[in-house]
Write a protein that holds these residues in place. Structure first.
Motif, PDB file in Angstrom:
ATOM      1  N   VAL A 125       0.899  -1.139  -0.019  1.00 44.75           N
ATOM      2  CA  VAL A 125      -0.063   0.057  -0.129  1.00 44.75           C
ATOM      3  C   VAL A 125       0.851   1.435   0.199  1.00 44.75           C
ATOM      4  O   VAL A 125       0.341   2.261  -0.675  1.00 44.75           O
ATOM      5  CB  VAL A 125      -1.037   0.044   1.221  1.00 44.75           C
ATOM      6  N   TYR A 126       2.092   1.365   0.889  1.00 48.66           N
ATOM      7  CA  TYR A 126       2.841   2.410   0.833  1.00 48.66           C
ATOM      8  C   TYR A 126       3.809   2.452  -0.341  1.00 48.66           C
ATOM      9  O   TYR A 126       4.173   1.515  -1.136  1.00 48.66           O
ATOM     10  CB  TYR A 126       3.662   2.478   2.138  1.00 48.66           C
ATOM     11  N   PRO A 127       4.446   3.851  -0.600  1.00 49.45           N
ATOM     12  CA  PRO A 127       5.361   4.007  -1.379  1.00 49.45           C
ATOM     13  C   PRO A 127       6.469   2.990  -1.197  1.00 49.45           C
ATOM     14  O   PRO A 127       6.920   2.413  -0.286  1.00 49.45           O
ATOM     15  CB  PRO A 127       5.698   5.534  -1.253  1.00 49.45           C
ATOM     16  N   ILE A 128       7.314   3.029  -2.265  1.00 46.82           N
ATOM     17  CA  ILE A 128       8.373   1.954  -2.265  1.00 46.82           C
ATOM     18  C   ILE A 128       9.564   2.080  -1.076  1.00 46.82           C
ATOM     19  O   ILE A 128       9.968   1.166  -0.692  1.00 46.82           O
ATOM     20  CB  ILE A 128       9.191   1.936  -3.665  1.00 46.82           C
ATOM     21  N   HIS A 129       9.716   3.500  -0.827  1.00 45.93           N
ATOM     22  CA  HIS A 129      10.695   3.670   0.375  1.00 45.93           C
ATOM     23  C   HIS A 129       9.974   3.269   1.813  1.00 45.93           C
ATOM     24  O   HIS A 129      10.876   2.890   2.497  1.00 45.93           O
ATOM     25  CB  HIS A 129      11.128   5.052   0.375  1.00 45.93           C
ATOM     26  N   PHE A 130       8.810   3.186   1.782  1.00 47.94           N
ATOM     27  CA  PHE A 130       8.164   2.905   2.967  1.00 47.94           C
ATOM     28  C   PHE A 130       7.941   1.363   2.989  1.00 47.94           C
ATOM     29  O   PHE A 130       8.008   0.913   4.325  1.00 47.94           O
ATOM     30  CB  PHE A 130       6.596   3.279   2.955  1.00 47.94           C
ATOM     31  N   GLN A 131       8.040   0.695   1.886  1.00 46.55           N
ATOM     32  CA  GLN A 131       7.898  -0.653   2.129  1.00 46.55           C
ATOM     33  C   GLN A 131       9.459  -1.391   2.631  1.00 46.55           C
ATOM     34  O   GLN A 131       9.426  -2.517   2.799  1.00 46.55           O
ATOM     35  CB  GLN A 131       7.888  -1.336   0.547  1.00 46.55           C
ATOM     36  N   SER A 132      10.252  -0.550   2.631  1.00 46.27           N
ATOM     37  CA  SER A 132      11.600  -1.296   2.838  1.00 46.27           C
ATOM     38  C   SER A 132      12.336  -0.613   4.021  1.00 46.27           C
ATOM     39  O   SER A 132      13.481  -0.672   4.391  1.00 46.27           O
ATOM     40  CB  SER A 132      12.646  -1.342   1.571  1.00 46.27           C
ATOM     41  N   HIS A 133      11.547   0.448   4.567  1.00 46.75           N
ATOM     42  CA  HIS A 133      12.361   1.256   5.622  1.00 46.75           C
ATOM     43  C   HIS A 133      11.361   1.408   6.902  1.00 46.75           C
ATOM     44  O   HIS A 133      10.240   1.446   6.821  1.00 46.75           O
ATOM     45  CB  HIS A 133      12.581   2.690   5.157  1.00 46.75           C
ATOM     46  N   PRO A 134      12.009   1.670   8.169  1.00 52.02           N
ATOM     47  CA  PRO A 134      10.896   1.804   9.272  1.00 52.02           C
ATOM     48  C   PRO A 134      10.465   3.229   9.079  1.00 52.02           C
ATOM     49  O   PRO A 134      10.832   3.918   8.513  1.00 52.02           O
ATOM     50  CB  PRO A 134      12.084   1.677  10.425  1.00 52.02           C
ATOM     51  N   PRO A 135       9.492   3.268  10.163  1.00 46.36           N
ATOM     52  CA  PRO A 135       8.601   4.605   9.976  1.00 46.36           C
ATOM     53  C   PRO A 135       9.121   5.604  10.781  1.00 46.36           C
ATOM     54  O   PRO A 135       8.696   6.605  10.717  1.00 46.36           O
ATOM     55  CB  PRO A 135       7.322   4.099  10.724  1.00 46.36           C
ATOM     56  N   GLY A 136      10.352   5.653  11.117  1.00 45.57           N
ATOM     57  CA  GLY A 136      11.042   6.557  11.986  1.00 45.57           C
ATOM     58  C   GLY A 136      11.180   8.051  11.359  1.00 45.57           C
ATOM     59  O   GLY A 136      10.812   8.845  11.793  1.00 45.57           O
ATOM     60  N   LEU A 137      11.484   7.947  10.194  1.00 44.95           N
ATOM     61  CA  LEU A 137      11.715   9.412   9.481  1.00 44.95           C
ATOM     62  C   LEU A 137      10.358  10.063   9.094  1.00 44.95           C
ATOM     63  O   LEU A 137      10.356  11.202   9.318  1.00 44.95           O
ATOM     64  CB  LEU A 137      12.817   8.983   8.253  1.00 44.95           C
ATOM     65  N   VAL A 138       9.543   9.225   8.558  1.00 43.27           N
ATOM     66  CA  VAL A 138       8.195   9.955   8.312  1.00 43.27           C
ATOM     67  C   VAL A 138       7.722  10.389   9.405  1.00 43.27           C
ATOM     68  O   VAL A 138       6.959  11.486   9.472  1.00 43.27           O
ATOM     69  CB  VAL A 138       7.293   9.007   7.583  1.00 43.27           C
ATOM     70  N   MET A 139       7.859   9.633  10.690  1.00 42.28           N
ATOM     71  CA  MET A 139       7.180  10.121  12.052  1.00 42.28           C
ATOM     72  C   MET A 139       7.903  11.335  12.490  1.00 42.28           C
ATOM     73  O   MET A 139       7.205  12.493  12.971  1.00 42.28           O
ATOM     74  CB  MET A 139       7.406   8.998  13.210  1.00 42.28           C
ATOM     75  N   PHE A 140       9.181  11.498  12.390  1.00 43.69           N
ATOM     76  CA  PHE A 140       9.832  12.737  12.525  1.00 43.69           C
ATOM     77  C   PHE A 140       9.606  13.824  11.786  1.00 43.69           C
ATOM     78  O   PHE A 140       8.998  14.945  12.362  1.00 43.69           O
ATOM     79  CB  PHE A 140      11.444  12.525  12.293  1.00 43.69           C
ATOM     80  N   PHE A 141       9.223  13.792  10.632  1.00 46.56           N
ATOM     81  CA  PHE A 141       8.880  14.924   9.795  1.00 46.56           C
ATOM     82  C   PHE A 141       7.162  15.314  10.079  1.00 46.56           C
ATOM     83  O   PHE A 141       6.775  16.472  10.022  1.00 46.56           O
ATOM     84  CB  PHE A 141       8.842  14.571   8.103  1.00 46.56           C
ATOM     85  N   TRP A 142       6.374  14.148  10.468  1.00 48.32           N
ATOM     86  CA  TRP A 142       5.070  14.386  10.799  1.00 48.32           C
ATOM     87  C   TRP A 142       5.192  15.199  12.266  1.00 48.32           C
ATOM     88  O   TRP A 142       4.291  16.410  12.361  1.00 48.32           O
ATOM     89  CB  TRP A 142       4.189  13.089  11.210  1.00 48.32           C
ATOM     90  N   GLY A 143       5.888  14.860  13.281  1.00 48.37           N
ATOM     91  CA  GLY A 143       5.999  15.844  14.321  1.00 48.37           C
ATOM     92  C   GLY A 143       6.679  17.195  14.160  1.00 48.37           C
ATOM     93  O   GLY A 143       6.088  17.890  14.641  1.00 48.37           O
ATOM     94  N   ALA A 144       7.573  17.245  13.275  1.00 48.88           N
ATOM     95  CA  ALA A 144       8.068  18.593  13.079  1.00 48.88           C
ATOM     96  C   ALA A 144       7.144  19.405  12.223  1.00 48.88           C
ATOM     97  O   ALA A 144       6.977  20.581  12.730  1.00 48.88           O
ATOM     98  CB  ALA A 144       9.281  18.507  12.062  1.00 48.88           C
TER      99      ALA A 144
END
Length: 272
Positions: free
Chosen positions: A141-160
């Protein structure tokens, strides 16, 4: 081998290692069925040779750093040398970015991560997003980078984004802070490894001579020294100091380094 020759050898070896990694990636593509979703160096990707004025930025910055940084690191304290190396990595990263020809050079992080923070809200918040993250990874369901990486970076930008930190300037600042942090971590690890690998000081021998009762130990350092040792032990504190002997001729002084003879004012001027 001089310091400049060693630096050139390391840079040449690193470039050859990247080229070898790319060759191995091409072999993997040739013998594997299906399409790899990886288009980045060093294992995959494509070479895009170009020659224009933008290449002057990494060439000039790299030449300056090669000429300046090793000499500065040899003179400065470790903390200052580490900080200078981190800043040098940031400068060279920005210079390479100027010379890069990909249209997403400055927007890559936004395209793959920061621009997808809405997925957290779409899932119902951070808790719901994290609860179903691995299952949706497998479903594609997620884009290709989400399929092979943990959610830490997107959660960081969501909080920022919740505190007003967003945009390309902030995203590229985060990238450069990551570059500096990676360099500092590598230097700290190398320092710890080199420090732990250094030989420990040999234990003090139990058979070393001890001063007789009522005497004082010598004042010269216990470390290895080119200075000739003075008499083993001085006279007892209770005994009166003997009269100094007559000043010997310069030829009677033992030759030695200037620093060793400063404690002998009668002879260092003539022999040291």
């Amino acid at each position: 081998m001089t310091a400049k020759a060693r630096t050139a050898a390391v840079l040449t070896g690193w470039a050859l290692l990247l080229a070898l990694a790319w060759v191995l990636g091409q072999v993997k593509l040739a013998v594997t069925e299906g399409r790899h979703q990886l288009g980045a160096m060093p294992l995959f990707g494509s070479w895009e040779p170009h020659l224009d004025a933008t290449l002057l930025a990494p060439i000039l910055v790299g030449a300056f750093l090669i000429a300046f940084l090793p000499a500065a690191a040899a003179r400065w304290r470790w903390r200052w040398a580490a900080a200078a190396t981190a800043l040098a990595a940031v400068a060279f990263s920005l210079a390479l970015t100027v010379a890069h020809s990909h249209p997403r050079t400055w927007t890559d992080l936004d395209h793959h991560y920061a621009g997808n923070v809405h997925l957290v809200d779409d899932a119902g918040g951070p808790a719901a997003f994290l609860a179903h993250y691995t299952r949706l990874q497998l479903d594609g369901v997620y884009p290709i980078h989400f399929q092979s990486h943990p959610p830490g970076l997107v959660m960081f930008f969501w909080g920022a984004d919740r505190i007003g930190l967003s945009g390309l300037v902030f995203q590229n600042t985060v990238i450069q802070l990551g570059v500096a942090a990676a360099v500092l971590a590598a230097l700290a690890i190398g320092r710890d490894v080199a420090g732990s690998a250094s030989p420990a000081a040999p234990p003090r021998s139990s058979s070393s001579p001890r001063p007789p009762t009522g005497t004082t130990p010598p004042t010269w350092s216990s470390r290895a020294s080119p200075c000739p040792p003075s008499p083993a032990w001085s006279s007892p504190r209770t005994a009166p100091a003997p009269a100094p002997p007559p000043s010997p001729r310069p030829e009677a002084c033992s030759p030695g380094p200037r620093s060793c003879c400063r404690s002998r004012p009668r002879c260092w001027r003539s022999r040291c």
